[in-house]
Design an enzyme around this catalytic site. Structure first.
Site, PDB file in Angstrom:
ATOM      1  N   TYR A  22      76.865  34.287  -8.393  1.00 34.70           N
ATOM      2  CA  TYR A  22      78.199  34.085  -7.839  1.00 34.70           C
ATOM      3  C   TYR A  22      78.348  32.642  -7.334  1.00 34.70           C
ATOM      4  O   TYR A  22      79.451  32.144  -7.185  1.00 34.70           O
ATOM      5  CB  TYR A  22      78.436  35.008  -6.633  1.00 34.70           C
ATOM      6  N   GLY A  23      77.206  32.041  -7.028  1.00 34.23           N
ATOM      7  CA  GLY A  23      77.190  30.760  -6.307  1.00 34.23           C
ATOM      8  C   GLY A  23      77.866  29.599  -6.990  1.00 34.23           C
ATOM      9  O   GLY A  23      78.166  28.588  -6.354  1.00 34.23           O
ATOM     10  N   GLU A  52      65.904  35.197  -9.903  1.00 29.46           N
ATOM     11  CA  GLU A  52      66.358  36.230 -10.841  1.00 29.46           C
ATOM     12  C   GLU A  52      65.465  36.270 -12.088  1.00 29.46           C
ATOM     13  O   GLU A  52      65.354  37.299 -12.738  1.00 29.46           O
ATOM     14  CB  GLU A  52      67.825  36.011 -11.235  1.00 29.46           C
ATOM     15  N   CYS A 111      75.442  39.259   0.726  1.00 28.61           N
ATOM     16  CA  CYS A 111      75.543  38.079  -0.128  1.00 28.61           C
ATOM     17  C   CYS A 111      76.283  37.019   0.684  1.00 28.61           C
ATOM     18  O   CYS A 111      77.406  37.253   1.148  1.00 28.61           O
ATOM     19  CB  CYS A 111      76.332  38.444  -1.383  1.00 28.61           C
ATOM     20  N   ASN A 112      75.648  35.885   0.888  1.00 28.14           N
ATOM     21  CA  ASN A 112      76.276  34.818   1.683  1.00 28.14           C
ATOM     22  C   ASN A 112      77.496  34.255   0.978  1.00 28.14           C
ATOM     23  O   ASN A 112      78.481  33.883   1.611  1.00 28.14           O
ATOM     24  CB  ASN A 112      75.284  33.687   1.926  1.00 28.14           C
ATOM     25  N   THR A 113      77.415  34.170  -0.355  1.00 23.52           N
ATOM     26  CA  THR A 113      78.507  33.591  -1.116  1.00 23.52           C
ATOM     27  C   THR A 113      79.761  34.446  -0.967  1.00 23.52           C
ATOM     28  O   THR A 113      80.853  33.951  -0.680  1.00 23.52           O
ATOM     29  CB  THR A 113      78.101  33.468  -2.604  1.00 23.52           C
ATOM     30  N   CYS A 161      71.280  32.232   1.840  1.00 28.81           N
ATOM     31  CA  CYS A 161      71.475  32.965   0.586  1.00 28.81           C
ATOM     32  C   CYS A 161      70.450  34.074   0.617  1.00 28.81           C
ATOM     33  O   CYS A 161      69.282  33.833   0.956  1.00 28.81           O
ATOM     34  CB  CYS A 161      71.253  32.055  -0.616  1.00 28.81           C
ATOM     35  N   THR A 162      70.870  35.275   0.286  1.00 27.39           N
ATOM     36  CA  THR A 162      69.951  36.405   0.434  1.00 27.39           C
ATOM     37  C   THR A 162      68.831  36.405  -0.610  1.00 27.39           C
ATOM     38  O   THR A 162      67.889  37.184  -0.497  1.00 27.39           O
ATOM     39  CB  THR A 162      70.724  37.743   0.392  1.00 27.39           C
ATOM     40  N   HIS A 163      68.934  35.534  -1.592  1.00 33.39           N
ATOM     41  CA  HIS A 163      67.820  35.394  -2.538  1.00 33.39           C
ATOM     42  C   HIS A 163      66.663  34.575  -1.927  1.00 33.39           C
ATOM     43  O   HIS A 163      65.525  34.701  -2.354  1.00 33.39           O
ATOM     44  CB  HIS A 163      68.268  34.679  -3.815  1.00 33.39           C
ATOM     45  N   ASP A 209      75.271  42.913  -3.356  1.00 31.42           N
ATOM     46  CA  ASP A 209      74.984  41.492  -3.611  1.00 31.42           C
ATOM     47  C   ASP A 209      75.287  41.221  -5.084  1.00 31.42           C
ATOM     48  O   ASP A 209      75.515  42.137  -5.876  1.00 31.42           O
ATOM     49  CB  ASP A 209      73.494  41.199  -3.317  1.00 31.42           C
ATOM     50  N   SER A 210      75.225  39.943  -5.438  1.00 29.08           N
ATOM     51  CA  SER A 210      75.441  39.574  -6.833  1.00 29.08           C
ATOM     52  C   SER A 210      74.276  40.027  -7.724  1.00 29.08           C
ATOM     53  O   SER A 210      74.422  40.099  -8.933  1.00 29.08           O
ATOM     54  CB  SER A 210      75.584  38.054  -6.944  1.00 29.08           C
TER      55      SER A 210
HETATM   56  N1  DGL Z   1      72.412  36.131  -2.975  1.00 28.47           N
HETATM   57  C1  DGL Z   1      73.707  35.607  -2.916  1.00 28.47           C
HETATM   58  C2  DGL Z   1      73.956  34.820  -1.671  1.00 28.47           C
HETATM   59  O1  DGL Z   1      73.476  35.226  -0.627  1.00 28.47           O
HETATM   60  C3  DGL Z   1      74.321  35.037  -4.152  1.00 28.47           C
HETATM   61  C4  DGL Z   1      73.535  34.193  -5.051  1.00 28.47           C
HETATM   62  C5  DGL Z   1      74.327  33.930  -6.320  1.00 28.47           C
HETATM   63  O2  DGL Z   1      74.722  34.907  -6.934  1.00 28.47           O
HETATM   64  O3  DGL Z   1      74.547  32.763  -6.629  1.00 28.47           O
HETATM   65  O4  DGL Z   1      74.648  33.832  -1.651  1.00 28.47           O
END
Ligand code: DGL
Length: 296
Positions: free
Chosen positions: A44-45, A182, A75-77, A214-216, A12-13
């Site tokens: 990454y988003g 974060e 990571c969804n992004t 988003c995995t966050h 993931d990011s």
């Molecule tokens: N956790 C990531 C996702 O699922 C990326 C979040 C990010 O880095 O912006 O999209």
């Protein structure tokens, strides 16, 4: 080492992919896991497709050099924007988080007893902009349930008038969630207020389900759940991904042999101490074996 006993690579990011890692660990206790969090380059988003592909490819290369049997893009992004490319270059089977989450969303909305065939998705700006969830959901709904029409709404320029389609898909970006997570702002008033702010327009729609795209976001799940209310089912793509990975390993007879608990190794691109501290909070147990990797 026997191929089946090679580790599973997950990336993931940053910290968010640990929500997927946790689900994998829950249902695959004997597998060895290697996690990579790109903590130097998160988020990454808000980055371009080219950049996300570049970062994701570097990480995949790093993980496959370590000898893994499969890779999970937690990571969804990255799954939205880089997975097609990664599939082409990956020497091992590779899994994203969009497809399993989309599948579950279709099932939930099509079987919703009140007939509300409305799916809401929240994610990063890049994920929402890519339309990956909407496209996948639409395809699945058409294929599996014969849905004829799906209206896709990006909530930034929403027009709810005249909706009479078979399925409505609403995507909304919540760009402040990732920095809050974060920063470790998990119980602060400001986090609750930001959640309220982002979800207000979705609540009005009374969706059958809300995909945490988003995995966050599962880290903020309790607040999100409270805000969206009992009538909307929350879908955690991480949970669905872990299930489909387990399924795949079983079917392809790739499960690790033995009953010894699996090892866990973590790599980050910056600040391993911070990762240990916050990551430990997310997993609910201390994290060791964290190493720094520099890609420059
Ligand atoms: N956790 C990531 C996702 O699922 C990326 C979040 C990010 O880095 O912006 O999209």
């Amino acid at each position: 080492m026997k191929f089946n006993n090679l580790p599973i690579g997950i990336f993931d990011s940053g910290l968010g992919g640990l929500t997927v890692f946790k689900e994998i660990r829950k249902i695959l206790p004997f597998e060895d896991l290697i996690y990579f969090g790109d903590t130097a380059r998160v988020p990454y988003g808000n980055k371009s497709k080219e950049t996300i592909i570049k970062y994701s490819s570097e990480i995949l290369g790093f993980l496959t050099d370590k000898k893994i049997k499969i890779a999970i893009v937690a990571c969804n992004t990255s799954s939205s924007l880089a997975l097609d490319y990664l599939r082409k270059i990956s020497p091992v089977p590779i899994f994203g988080v969009i497809e399993p989450g989309a599948q579950k969303a279709v099932e939930v909305s099509m079987n919703n007893i009140s007939g509300r065939k409305i799916i809401a998705i929240i994610g990063t700006s890049a994920t929402v902009k890519s339309g990956a969830y909407s496209k996948t959901i639409k395809e699945k709904a058409m294929l599996l349930y014969g849905v004829k029409k799906a209206e896709i709404v990006s909530i930034s320029n929403i027009d709810f008038n005249g909706f009479n389609e078979n399925l409505k898909i609403i995507e909304k970006s919540c760009p402040l969630f990732v920095p809050l997570v974060e920063e470790g702002f998990l119980n602060e008033e400001i986090t609750k207020n930001v959640i309220k702010y982002y979800l207000a327009s979705l609540i009005k729609e009374k969706p059958a389900c809300l995909v945490l795209g988003c995995t966050h976001y599962p880290i903020l799940k309790d607040f999100i759940e409270k805000e969206i209310g009992d009538n909307t089912e929350i879908i955690d793509s991480g949970v669905e991904t872990a299930r489909s990975v387990k399924n795949y390993l079983e079917k392809s007879e790739m499960l690790k042999s033995g009953t010894e608990l699996g090892s866990e190794t973590y790599f980050v691109s910056d600040d391993s101490e911070r990762f240990k501290e916050l990551g430990g909070k997310f997993l609910g147990r201390p994290i060791d074996n964290v190493y720094i990797v520099n890609f420059s």
